[in-house]
Design an enzyme around this catalytic site. Structure first.
Site, PDB file in Angstrom:
ATOM      1  N   LYS A 155     -16.199 118.551  40.991  1.00 43.55           N
ATOM      2  CA  LYS A 155     -15.532 117.593  40.118  1.00 43.55           C
ATOM      3  C   LYS A 155     -16.286 117.507  38.796  1.00 43.55           C
ATOM      4  CE  LYS A 155     -13.472 112.997  39.917  1.00 43.55           C
ATOM      5  NZ  LYS A 155     -12.210 113.580  39.418  1.00 43.55           N
ATOM      6  N   HIS A 171     -17.783 112.248  45.220  1.00 50.66           N
ATOM      7  CA  HIS A 171     -16.856 113.377  45.162  1.00 50.66           C
ATOM      8  C   HIS A 171     -17.595 114.694  45.373  1.00 50.66           C
ATOM      9  CE1 HIS A 171     -13.918 110.577  43.352  1.00 50.66           C
ATOM     10  NE2 HIS A 171     -13.024 111.439  43.793  1.00 50.66           N
TER      11      HIS A 171
END
Length: 232
Positions: free
Chosen positions: A135, A131
């Protein structure tokens, strides 16, 4: 449909634009600095806030008799409390670790593969998720959902980020600009089996949340994306 946005970061702004494109109205745009959540005549709330505010946001929507869908991760230790609260208030609540329609189909593919591989002791399963660097939680909620399906169909009792543990290993990587990539690998001495879902942008997550909101707005109960998509 009148939508209250609980969380107005990058995802909230994409949801807003797609919702407007689909003919909906945004009646509330709340961020972490918003002290009072005035739901007014909202038909549904969509929560993409922060782990430490999600529980309050969800309960506030339920208390206001506003159905709520939540894609915030990192707060699931309180999931059962939210379910109990929703049931006691005769509300409507839907949580998904990932609202992407493609990911939810991927969940089902992973579940079937886990069932097929559950008794194949020569294969070692593992999960990799990648990600963007913004995040906050690791592993992702999506990776945890994938892990749970594997655990249910194997001798594993838990997942771990520790590569030296005997539990199911999840490798969480953070790379700038990556919306979300999840891979399931079954590795043996003779071959490997891998399935992967790659998100190209955030629009799929936002669209899925809006579809879920359209589906739940006139219902009561606790639901998942399986209910929305009628799968599983």
């Amino acid at each position: 449909m009148k939508i209250a946005l609980l969380g107005y970061g990058r995802m909230g702004k994409i949801i807003e634009q797609l919702a407007l494109d689909r003919g909906h109205t945004i009646t509330l745009k709340a961020d972490s600095k918003t002290e009072h959540l005035g739901f007014g005549d909202a038909d549904v709330a969509i929560d993409f806030s922060l782990p430490h505010t999600a529980v309050k946001n969800i309960k506030s929507a339920i208390d206001a008799n506003v159905p709520v869908v939540s894609g915030t991760t990192g707060w699931l230790d309180n999931y059962n409390d939210i379910v109990d609260h929703c049931t006691s208030k005769n509300g409507a609540f839907l949580y998904a670790s990932n609202f992407s329609l493609g990911v939810n189909i991927f969940f089902e593919v992973n579940r079937v593969l886990a069932q097929l591989m559950g008794k194949q002791n020569d294969y070692q399963p593992s999960i990799e998720e990648i990600h963007h660097t913004q995040k906050l939680d690791a592993p992702s909620g999506t990776a945890i959902t994938l892990a749970e399906a594997i655990i249910e169909n194997s001798d594993y009792s838990n997942w771990t980020l520790d590569p030296n543990s005997k539990d199911l290993h999840i490798e969480a990587k953070r790379i700038e600009g990556v919306p979300g990539t999840h891979s399931i690998i079954y590795d043996s001495e003779v071959d490997s089996i891998e399935i992967k879902h790659t998100a190209h942008n955030r629009n799929g997550f936002a669209l899925g949340a809006i579809v879920a909101a359209e589906w739940i707005h006139d219902k009561k109960g606790v639901f998942s994306m399986k209910d929305v998509l009628n799968i599983g």
